[in-house]
Design an enzyme around this catalytic site. Sequence first.
Site, PDB file in Angstrom:
ATOM      1  N   ARG A 175      30.964   0.528  46.110  1.00  0.00           N
ATOM      2  CA  ARG A 175      31.869  -0.616  45.981  1.00  0.00           C
ATOM      3  C   ARG A 175      33.235  -0.156  45.476  1.00  0.00           C
ATOM      4  O   ARG A 175      34.271  -0.652  45.917  1.00  0.00           O
ATOM      5  CB  ARG A 175      31.275  -1.670  45.039  1.00  0.00           C
ATOM      6  CG  ARG A 175      30.093  -2.423  45.619  1.00  0.00           C
ATOM      7  CD  ARG A 175      29.419  -3.309  44.585  1.00  0.00           C
ATOM      8  NE  ARG A 175      30.289  -4.388  44.133  1.00  0.00           N
ATOM      9  CZ  ARG A 175      29.994  -5.195  43.114  1.00  0.00           C
ATOM     10  NH1 ARG A 175      28.870  -5.024  42.424  1.00  0.00           N
ATOM     11  NH2 ARG A 175      30.829  -6.156  42.773  1.00  0.00           N
ATOM     12  N   CYS A 234      34.503  -4.694  36.099  1.00  0.00           N
ATOM     13  CA  CYS A 234      33.319  -4.631  36.963  1.00  0.00           C
ATOM     14  C   CYS A 234      33.506  -5.658  38.070  1.00  0.00           C
ATOM     15  O   CYS A 234      34.615  -5.892  38.528  1.00  0.00           O
ATOM     16  CB  CYS A 234      32.044  -4.867  36.164  1.00  0.00           C
ATOM     17  SG  CYS A 234      31.958  -6.489  35.359  1.00  0.00           S
TER      18      CYS A 234
END
Length: 283
Positions: A175, A234
Amino acid sequence: MNYFVSTDWLAAHLDDPSVQIVDASWHMPNTGRDGRAEFEQGHIPGAVFFDIDAVADTSGGLPHMLPDEKTFGEMAGALGISADKTIVVYDEHGLFSAPRAWWTFTVMGAREVKILEGGGPKWRAEGRPLETGSANPIPTRFQARLNAEAVADFDQVLAASTAGDQILDARSQARFTGEAPEPRAGLKSGHIPASRNLPFDKLIENGALKSDAQLETIIRQAGIDPTRPVITSCGSGVTAAVLALALKTVGADKVRLYDGSWTEWGGRDDAPVETGPARSGGA
């Protein structure tokens, strides 16, 4: 510093009125799991359920953002939680969302916040008692005092990125590099320019953080100097708290959490994005 308590310790303090047990289980939207429903099916005796999606500022459309002091104080107080108690948080993953609750209570001024080592899975594996049904807490007063220095907003992160300051991203490597799509629709892929990557699960072993020496090695290998200021990020501000917990454990004292995280950054047209591995350099 040790932010954990053992299952033995908690078992010995189940009836201690100065201890408040909090189930902070949260699951990614694509898992199909429901933290509150699982709580009602079985939880540690005396625990209340802390819904990080509900005890939040929902006005901006971003998930589980910190509410203001007044709102948090009222909602925490309604759960019977006082800032003067020893608050013990846990989750049903082992160590996943509990650090977000630890961080939230801490930045809102709680006197002492601990995390149950091993969480619900360890408690259950040891055959310890469980309760079912909803909690029925006695409302109390939580005097919230926000430590704004522990929170970073978009403009502060943008400034840090532009200056090349330390930003640490807890998402998976795929990611971070942009090779894997985001689980939330409509978000760009990649990472905040100049940020480093440290997938949160590399810090965890058996539902607890790894040893202090291991943590410091892993953090430095990610290109982060824990003696310097660092912002953690995050997907939506949950596992960024795992990074904050690890950094604080090894003595870092200038740690801020980017509350909006990639859900905000990746959804803004004016936010610069990089793909590929982190830039070379760092600690």
